[in-house]
Design a protein around this motif. Structure first.
Motif, short mmCIF file in Angstrom:
data_model
loop_
_atom_site.label_atom_id
_atom_site.label_comp_id
_atom_site.label_asym_id
_atom_site.label_seq_id
_atom_site.Cartn_x
_atom_site.Cartn_y
_atom_site.Cartn_z
N UNK A 1 10.26 4.18 4.07
CA UNK A 1 10.57 5.29 4.97
C UNK A 1 9.75 6.53 4.63
N UNK A 2 9.60 6.79 3.34
CA UNK A 2 8.84 7.96 2.88
C UNK A 2 8.65 7.82 1.38
N UNK A 3 7.84 8.69 0.83
CA UNK A 3 7.70 8.75 -0.62
C UNK A 3 7.45 10.18 -1.04
N UNK A 4 7.88 10.49 -2.24
CA UNK A 4 7.63 11.77 -2.88
C UNK A 4 7.02 11.44 -4.23
N UNK A 5 5.69 11.52 -4.32
CA UNK A 5 5.04 11.07 -5.54
C UNK A 5 5.32 9.59 -5.75
N UNK B 1 16.64 3.12 10.26
CA UNK B 1 16.21 4.51 10.28
C UNK B 1 15.12 4.69 11.34
N UNK B 2 15.08 5.83 12.02
CA UNK B 2 14.03 6.06 13.02
C UNK B 2 12.62 6.05 12.42
N UNK B 3 12.51 6.30 11.13
CA UNK B 3 11.21 6.28 10.45
C UNK B 3 10.77 4.87 10.03
N UNK B 4 11.64 3.87 10.22
CA UNK B 4 11.32 2.50 9.83
C UNK B 4 10.17 1.98 10.69
N UNK B 5 9.11 1.59 10.03
CA UNK B 5 7.90 1.11 10.71
C UNK B 5 7.39 -0.10 9.95
N UNK B 6 7.21 -1.23 10.63
CA UNK B 6 6.77 -2.45 9.96
C UNK B 6 5.38 -2.28 9.33
N UNK B 7 4.64 -1.29 9.77
CA UNK B 7 3.33 -1.01 9.18
C UNK B 7 3.41 -0.34 7.82
N UNK B 8 4.59 0.18 7.45
CA UNK B 8 4.79 0.81 6.14
C UNK B 8 5.86 0.01 5.40
N UNK B 9 5.39 -0.92 4.55
CA UNK B 9 6.31 -1.82 3.86
C UNK B 9 6.11 -1.74 2.36
N UNK B 10 7.13 -2.14 1.64
CA UNK B 10 7.08 -2.22 0.18
C UNK B 10 7.78 -3.50 -0.25
#
Length: 85
Positions: free
Chosen positions: A44-48, A5-14
């Motif tokens: 990629x993102x979160x909603x709550x 995904x274009x929003x995939x960023x190694x700085x935002x991991x789970x």
């Protein structure tokens, strides 16, 4: 296989297990419930408390409800007030 995904960023991991490839099953670190340097997922993102994730190994995309914080519940409006489904 999907592209990343274009929003995939190694700085935002789970650190959530992937329901598609289950690559964590053979890992002793993951089996102990610790943060493994190899089996993380792109956040990629979160909603709550709902996380939108992508696995870097198999590129599977899915949603994961953590149950932590502001969770979403299903309500319907009736004449007597809201009721849980």
């Amino acid at each position: 296989m999907l592209p990343l995904d274009p929003q995939a960023d190694i700085g935002r991991r789970a650190w959530v297990t992937c329901p598609h490839c289950e690559d964590h099953l053979a890992c002793p670190t993951c089996r102990q419930g610790r943060r493994c340097p190899d089996h993380w997922r792109y956040l990629l993102a979160n909603t709550g408390s709902l996380l939108h994730l992508q696995c870097p190994s198999c590129t599977h995309v899915w949603d994961h409800e953590t149950g932590f914080g502001a969770t979403r519940t299903h309500w319907t409006r009736t004449t007597s007030g809201p009721h849980r489904r």
